[in-house]
Scaffold this motif. Structure first.
Motif, short mmCIF file in Angstrom:
data_model
loop_
_atom_site.label_atom_id
_atom_site.label_comp_id
_atom_site.label_asym_id
_atom_site.label_seq_id
_atom_site.Cartn_x
_atom_site.Cartn_y
_atom_site.Cartn_z
N VAL A 255 0.85 -1.19 0.00
CA VAL A 255 0.00 0.00 0.00
C VAL A 255 0.89 1.24 0.00
CG1 VAL A 255 -1.80 1.26 1.22
CG2 VAL A 255 -1.79 -1.25 1.24
N GLY A 256 0.71 2.10 -1.01
CA GLY A 256 1.44 3.36 -1.07
C GLY A 256 2.85 3.18 -1.57
N HIS A 257 3.63 4.26 -1.36
CA HIS A 257 5.04 4.23 -1.75
C HIS A 257 5.88 3.77 -0.57
CE1 HIS A 257 4.01 5.95 -5.53
NE2 HIS A 257 3.59 7.10 -5.02
N GLU A 258 7.19 3.77 -0.77
CA GLU A 258 8.09 3.22 0.24
C GLU A 258 8.01 3.96 1.56
OE1 GLU A 258 12.77 1.84 0.59
OE2 GLU A 258 11.99 2.75 -1.25
N THR A 259 7.73 5.27 1.52
CA THR A 259 7.67 6.06 2.75
C THR A 259 6.31 5.98 3.43
OG1 THR A 259 7.08 8.02 1.43
CG2 THR A 259 9.42 7.66 1.93
N ASP A 260 5.31 5.44 2.77
CA ASP A 260 3.98 5.35 3.36
C ASP A 260 3.89 4.12 4.26
OD1 ASP A 260 3.13 7.60 1.95
OD2 ASP A 260 2.65 6.39 0.18
N THR A 261 3.20 4.28 5.37
CA THR A 261 3.02 3.18 6.31
C THR A 261 1.56 3.13 6.73
OG1 THR A 261 5.26 3.44 7.16
CG2 THR A 261 3.73 2.17 8.50
N THR A 262 0.99 1.93 6.66
CA THR A 262 -0.39 1.70 7.12
C THR A 262 -0.39 0.57 8.14
OG1 THR A 262 -0.88 0.08 5.39
CG2 THR A 262 -1.29 2.40 4.87
N LEU A 263 -1.48 0.45 8.84
CA LEU A 263 -1.60 -0.63 9.83
C LEU A 263 -1.65 -2.00 9.16
CD1 LEU A 263 -4.12 0.91 12.39
CD2 LEU A 263 -1.63 0.79 12.52
N CYS A 264 -2.08 -2.06 7.90
CA CYS A 264 -2.06 -3.34 7.17
C CYS A 264 -0.64 -3.86 7.03
CB CYS A 264 -2.69 -3.17 5.79
SG CYS A 264 -4.48 -3.05 5.81
N ASP A 265 0.34 -2.93 6.92
CA ASP A 265 1.73 -3.37 6.79
C ASP A 265 2.19 -4.13 8.04
OD1 ASP A 265 1.74 -2.07 4.36
OD2 ASP A 265 2.60 -0.22 5.16
N PHE A 266 1.71 -3.70 9.21
CA PHE A 266 2.11 -4.37 10.46
C PHE A 266 1.42 -5.73 10.61
CE2 PHE A 266 2.62 0.18 11.31
CZ PHE A 266 3.94 0.21 11.75
N ALA A 267 0.19 -5.86 10.10
CA ALA A 267 -0.57 -7.10 10.27
C ALA A 267 -0.25 -8.13 9.19
CB ALA A 267 -2.07 -6.81 10.27
N ALA A 268 0.28 -7.69 8.05
CA ALA A 268 0.54 -8.62 6.94
C ALA A 268 1.74 -9.51 7.25
CB ALA A 268 0.78 -7.84 5.65
N ASP A 269 1.84 -10.63 6.53
CA ASP A 269 2.98 -11.54 6.68
C ASP A 269 4.26 -10.93 6.10
OD1 ASP A 269 1.56 -13.87 7.83
OD2 ASP A 269 0.52 -13.86 5.91
N LEU A 270 4.11 -10.05 5.10
CA LEU A 270 5.28 -9.41 4.49
C LEU A 270 4.84 -8.05 3.95
CD1 LEU A 270 8.27 -9.74 3.66
CD2 LEU A 270 7.46 -10.67 1.48
N ARG A 271 5.67 -7.02 4.15
CA ARG A 271 5.38 -5.68 3.64
C ARG A 271 6.27 -5.41 2.44
NH1 ARG A 271 7.74 -0.62 3.77
NH2 ARG A 271 6.26 1.13 3.52
N ALA A 272 5.65 -4.91 1.36
CA ALA A 272 6.39 -4.52 0.17
C ALA A 272 6.36 -3.00 0.06
CB ALA A 272 5.78 -5.15 -1.08
#
Length: 504
Positions: A255-272
């Motif tokens: 979700v978003g660009h490299e500097t963007d952070t969402t709560l989905c990134d913390f809950a997912a198995d891997l963040r891209a």
């Protein structure tokens, strides 16, 4: 009492002529106040901190807006509350739009909220941090919940907008690296209703059966392009984050660009960092993979060949240390030759010995010698012949002993007295009957006379007794067999006296 004081303090209220302030009822003054407030404040925008937030069972929302000096009650009806783009919480600073009105039932005024927005990015980040702390406390972001991404997924599910550039970038990168089967679940990625669609899509992939009509993905990618924190806020909603954490399929958040952070990134198995990077993480490069396989194959072949060469060298070294095969066999060959010669010599000796023994016995087998042996045997046989007088004497002595035994037998035989008029009684089975009681129990009997047997039946009252009906002289006859009716025996003809009178 003072007259002036008595004029001011009257007991009854009076309406004077020309008075421009007649008394109003509570309802009238409340209604007037309501009209004035609503006419004066028909549309307002108010900034304040949420306090006492509560959603009723009817769907209406009740809250209070406050700052450091005042508190204002507010209400948001069900229709407007359902269109909120975020989940309000106490302590969040918001800007509400609506109108002021009064509530005559409690002499209160309040704001009827039509629209609610966060008061700047600071409020959004405050809400973000509060929700992050809450979900982290529940363990949704723990590292032990993370699952490994499959090395080569056969089917990939993508949750994103079908019209944006994100899905095209993902498909293009997958085709370049390693073509895979892709299932796209189209959703809104921002705006009203986006969070519900994203959560429903993730849960839909997660709940697909293994053997259903549609192929279940091995990997799920949740993707969206870059944007402001407001644009990405759908991926911070609690229902979306919980769907990501509870997904039964390994999931990559892009979700978003490299500097963007969402709560989905913390809950997912891997963040891209980007959707394109998610496609690169999902599958290996096919050409590199094939090259790696070829290199592994070559290394394996070299390893096997090196092992064979080492084994051959060791075998050759061991062979040189071992004695020659001919050296091992020569002692045995020599021993075999010795045994062969000894066997030939022993066989010749055995044949010579046998011939000598045969020659010694050969003279005893001549016809004259055999005839002489025969004549001598005949002479001895003639000498042992018995005379007729001796045989007659021996036969006579045997006949006398036999007659004595016959007379003794006649004396002790139970049939001896039969010639003097007596009879012997037996049951139908041949058992001896010697008393009246046994005869009554037997019923049918046989009378044996000296010249034959007569069948008879006993007529009379039976004697009641616990003993068997016939005394079992034969131990092989059981009480049950003795109690059964006797079968009528066949008459047996007395055999003729065939006593041997002469032995020759």
């Amino acid at each position: 009492m003072d007259d002036s004081l008595s004029l001011d303090a009257k007991l009854l209220a009076e309406t004077n002529q020309g008075d421009n302030a007649p008394p109003l009822s509570v309802s009238e003054i409340s209604g007037s106040l309501k009209r004035v407030v609503e006419d004066r404040f028909g549309y307002v925008r108010i900034r304040g901190e949420i306090s006492g937030y509560k959603r009723a069972a009817s769907g209406h929302v009740y809250l209070a807006l406050k700052d450091d000096k005042a508190v204002l009650d507010g209400v948001m009806w069900k229709g407007n509350a359902g269109r909120l783009a975020f989940a309000p919480e106490d302590g969040i600073e918001v800007v509400v739009s609506g109108k002021l009105t009064t509530y005559p039932g409690r002499s209160k005024y309040q704001v009827v909220i039509d629209k609610m927005e966060l008061a700047g990015e600071g409020a959004l980040m405050q809400l973000f941090e509060k929700l992050k702390a809450k979900l982290a406390g529940e363990g949704l972001f723990d590292a032990d919940r993370k699952r490994a991404i499959p090395f080569l997924p056969k089917t990939i599910g993508v949750v994103t907008s079908p019209t944006g550039s994100v899905i095209r970038d993902i498909l293009h990168r997958l085709a370049d690296r390693c073509p895979s089967h892709v299932i796209v679940w189209p959703v809104l990625v921002q705006g009203e209703g986006a969070a519900k669609q994203i959560a429903a899509a993730i849960n839909g992939f997660s709940n697909m059966p293994e053997d259903g009509a549609a192929e279940r993905p091995d990997l799920v990618i949740v993707a969206r392009g870059g944007g402001s924190i407001e644009d990405l806020w759908s991926f911070n909603e609690e229902e979306v984050v919980r769907a990501v954490a509870n997904c039964s399929i390994p999931l990559i958040s892009a979700v978003g660009h490299e500097t963007d952070t969402t709560l989905c990134d913390f809950a997912a198995d891997l963040r891209a960092p980007t959707p394109t990077a998610a496609a690169e993480m999902a599958v290996p490069v096919r050409a590199e993979w094939l090259a790696s396989l070829s290199e592994s194959k070559a290394r394996m072949a070299r390893s096997v060949q090196r092992g064979l060469s080492t084994a051959q060298e060791r075998l050759e070294a061991q062979r040189r240390l071992m004695p020659a095969l001919t050296d091992l066999l020569r002692p045995h060959q020599q021993r075999l030759d010795e045994l062969s010669e000894a066997m030939k010599y022993a066989l010749g000796q055995a044949i010579s010995s046998a011939r000598s023994r045969f020659s010694l016995s050969d003279g005893a087998l001549k016809p004259a010698v055999l005839r002489r042996y025969h004549d001598r045997a005949m002479e001895r046989l003639e000498a042992v012949k018995l005379s007729p007088a001796l045989l007659t004497k021996r036969v006579g002595e045997a006949a006398q002993r036999l007659d004595g035994l016959a007379r003794l037998l006649n004396q002790v035989s139970p049939d001896g007295p039969l010639k003097r008029g007596y009879a012997r009684v037996s049951s139908a089975r041949g058992q001896f009957i010697g008393s009246r009681e046994d005869a009554l129990f037997a019923g049918a009997v046989n009378l044996h006379f000296h010249d034959g047997t007569v069948d008879a039946e006993i007529v009379g009252a039976a004697v009641q007794t616990s003993r068997p009906r016939v005394a079992p002289d034969n131990p092989l006859v059981t009480e049950k067999q003795a109690s059964q009716p006797a079968a009528k025996p066949k008459r047996v003809k007395k055999p003729a006296d065939d006593r041997q009178q002469d032995l020759f």
